[in-house]
Design an enzyme around this catalytic site. Structure first.
Site, PDB file in Angstrom:
ATOM      1  N   GLY A  29     -10.304  -6.260  -3.414  1.00  0.00           N
ATOM      2  CA  GLY A  29     -10.718  -4.887  -3.137  1.00  0.00           C
ATOM      3  C   GLY A  29     -11.632  -4.273  -4.187  1.00  0.00           C
ATOM      4  O   GLY A  29     -12.662  -4.844  -4.569  1.00  0.00           O
ATOM      5  N   TYR A 179       4.168   7.002  -4.026  1.00  0.00           N
ATOM      6  CA  TYR A 179       2.764   6.661  -4.307  1.00  0.00           C
ATOM      7  C   TYR A 179       1.999   7.880  -4.826  1.00  0.00           C
ATOM      8  O   TYR A 179       1.269   7.789  -5.824  1.00  0.00           O
ATOM      9  CB  TYR A 179       2.110   6.094  -3.040  1.00  0.00           C
ATOM     10  CG  TYR A 179       0.662   5.713  -3.249  1.00  0.00           C
ATOM     11  CD1 TYR A 179       0.309   4.635  -4.065  1.00  0.00           C
ATOM     12  CD2 TYR A 179      -0.360   6.431  -2.643  1.00  0.00           C
ATOM     13  CE1 TYR A 179      -1.020   4.285  -4.263  1.00  0.00           C
ATOM     14  CE2 TYR A 179      -1.683   6.091  -2.827  1.00  0.00           C
ATOM     15  CZ  TYR A 179      -2.018   5.012  -3.642  1.00  0.00           C
ATOM     16  OH  TYR A 179      -3.329   4.674  -3.845  1.00  0.00           O
TER      17      TYR A 179
END
Ligand code: NAP
Length: 311
Positions: A29, A179
């Site tokens: 990524g 998160y």
């Protein structure tokens, strides 16, 4: 006459010959794209990855794009303090200078998982591991003129709260909350670190970046409708929502290399949503600038990791 403002692209990354860049999570990524650009500009790039196999694969892909690339692989599992210590020792032994530390690795865990150190896995990977790694490499960074520490946060930080009463989600675990807390912690870490760096004689600075929404392996654990929406398969239908990883990495690259960037700055796609676009300096939430919470998080992170910063 009014002209369009020039946009910042990878072509703006200056020559990096002679510089050493350590990038966590460089096999996939955004980390991979960041590593590729630095390698193409002549830096020595250390791919700090938890899987040596995936790192070797990334190394081969970068070599295919940039045959003269100077690459090294460092094993690093941010979810293990023992691994972070080993990696910091190895990096210090192999690299007399570290110009850039890019705290890129991260992710979202759907289920509550606990690391060998007793930390919730999302917090460990996104914040406590990078906190420890940075602290263990700090003197090497301080000794390298013009060095920078760039930490990758997220627009999700806007929804984050540091829940000191249940930092590890032991009583109640909600994956998005874990998160968002960790990505808020990334910004609070950067701002507190920058304040501390200003009190040293060195010119090292700390900055943060966000990628908007980028189609990477990030969503690998998400349910398939969310994965599909975030993939590029729908493009151009979802190009307002998600951008390719090459674009997502630009915020990191700008924070790391723009000669005009200041310590404590935060770069990423601008605008109301900040979902896509070329990076500019953007603002984070008022909560992220709460110095009381920043200091408390710093103390707690030192206590948990056992890595105590000087000063
Ligand atoms: N993509 C987005 O839309 C988006 C949006 C906001 C923020 N971000 C942030 O961007 C950063 C990069 O994510 P990405 O989108 O590029 O996702 P990605 O493709 O999943 O890459 C994440 C990288 O982190 C590594 N990693 C995960 N756990 C690790 C650990 N314990 N120790 C060392 N490395 C570990 C992964 O290694 P493995 O391949 O071995 O798993 C991988 O190399 C993350 O911090 C993420 O929170 C992404």
């Amino acid at each position: 006459m009014t002209g369009a403002r020039p946009v910042w692209t990878a072509a703006d990354v200056p020559d990096q010959q002679g510089r050493t860049v350590v990038i966590t999570g460089a096999n996939s990524g955004l980390g991979f794209e960041t590593a590729r650009v630095f390698a193409e500009r002549g830096a020595t790039v250390v791919l700090a990855c938890r899987s040596l196999e995936r790192a070797a694969d990334a190394e081969a892909r970068i070599k295919a794009a940039a045959p003269d690339a100077r690459l090294a692989v460092q094993e690093l599992d941010l979810a293990s303090l023992a691994s972070v210590h080993r990696a910091a020792d190895d990096l210090r032994a192999s690299h007399p200078r570290i110009d850039l530390l890019i705290n890129n690795a991260g992710g979202l865990r759907l289920r509550h998982e606990v690391t060998e150190d007793g930390f919730e896995l999302t917090l460990a990977t996104n914040h406590l591991g990078p906190f420890a790694l940075t602290g263990l490499l700090l003197d090497r960074l301080l000794a390298t003129p013009g060095s920078r520490i760039v930490t990758v946060s997220s627009i999700g930080h806007r929804h984050g709260r540091i829940n000191f009463a249940d930092l590890h989600g032991r009583r109640r675990y909600l994956a998005p909350a874990a998160y968002f807390q960790a990505k808020l912690a990334n910004l609070m870490f950067t701002y507190e670190l920058q304040r501390r760096l200003q009190t040293t004689a060195a010119d090292t600075i700390a900055l943060a970046a966000h990628p908007g929404n980028a189609s990477t392996e990030f969503g690998r654990d998400l349910p398939s409708p969310a994965r599909f929406l975030m993939s590029q398969r729908l493009s151009p239908l979802n190009s307002w929502l998600v951008q390719p990883p090459q674009m997502g990495a630009l915020g990191t690259l700008r924070a790391a290399t723009d000669p005009k960037a200041e310590g404590g700055a935060y770069y990423g796609p601008p605008g109301l949503t900040q979902f896509t676009g070329h990076p500019e300096r953007v603002e984070s939430t008022a909560r992220s600038h709460d110095t009381g919470v920043q200091r408390r998080l710093w103390q707690e992170s030192q206590r948990l990791t056992g890595v105590v910063y000087p000063g």
